[in-house]
Design an enzyme around this catalytic site. Sequence first.
Site, PDB file in Angstrom:
ATOM      1  CG  ASN A 111      -1.959   1.000   1.254  1.00  0.00           C
ATOM      2  OD1 ASN A 111      -1.841   2.022   0.578  1.00  0.00           O
ATOM      3  ND2 ASN A 111      -2.999   0.770   2.033  1.00  0.00           N
ATOM      4  CE  LYS A 128      -2.284   1.410   6.124  1.00  0.00           C
ATOM      5  NZ  LYS A 128      -3.678   1.279   5.623  1.00  0.00           N
ATOM      6  CD  GLU A 147      -5.432  -1.400   4.732  1.00  0.00           C
ATOM      7  OE1 GLU A 147      -4.272  -1.108   4.402  1.00  0.00           O
ATOM      8  OE2 GLU A 147      -6.124  -0.669   5.471  1.00  0.00           O
TER       9      GLU A 147
END
Length: 314
Positions: A111, A128, A147
């Site tokens: 991400n 991320k 995620e």
Amino acid sequence: MTRTLTIGAGQLGPIARDEPKSDVVERLISLLEQAHARGCVLVAFPELCLTTFFPRWYTTASEEIDRWFEREMPSPETKPLFDEAARLGIGFTLGYGELTTDDEGVTHRYNTQILVDSAGVIVGRYRKVHVPGHAEYDPSRPFQHAERHYFEPGDRFGVWRAFGGIVGMATCNDRRWPETYRVMGLQGAELILIGYNTPLYYAPDPQQNPLQSFHNHLVMQAGAYQNGCYVVGVAKGGTEEGVESLAQSAIIAPSGQLIAQAITTGDELITATIDLDYCKFYKETLFNYDLYRVPAAYRLITERRGAGAPEEMS
Ligand code: CDT
């Protein structure tokens, strides 16, 4: 060189699952042009801002997953954004799903957020670190937050010399962790740009739902104040594929005060003129790290991941 700059946060409203990336890029370009008209040199865009927030669905179908990711940046769809930004002489950050293959031929998904300078050149890339949610399908939830199925975590917080200052990036859940800001603060960060997608419904503990807005500003205002830096938080908000997400994008001063805040849940540009030299009022006084920090007393921060037993104190 002046250290006063006008910056923007280009908040996005919902992106539909079947919305072509080229349409989203047109929306980003519109925000960029508004920013240019208001004198901005830099605009922050949200997390995963080329697609709907796809972690709300769990799938293992790799053709579908790959459509949500970018193999190259700029990609054919995002090239017009880079070109228009370079033509206007305006920088930006962009959050997207990054698909990459390492030297051993292993595929990785992150991400990712990039920092692009006023010439359209990528000068920083951040992956991320704090990846929230779950890795397996969770039938108890009204929608998924998978995620941890789609992304592996990045391994560091970086800052870059850009726009006359020291600029750092973080992504969504990172903003809730004090370490995020402090690790960048220890590298002199003066401006931290954070994109987010925050569903208002939090399945593990719905009593937090009405506090989403409070927690959003609480953590970013604290991060700005405790590290003497500006923070920009920029949302993809509104109701996307039936899931309502927080908007309330904000630009925050090193004092911890809100300078600008979005008033809609859709595409909206907010701007502020900031003086990076103002950071020193906090960095050189109350939060003078050199003078006041006591790293030896913070040993457990890097030695422990979770909370453990109390240590013996004599
Ligand atoms: N995108 C992202 O990181 N969202 C999380 C939602 C809560 S954890 C399921 C956030 O921290 O805002």
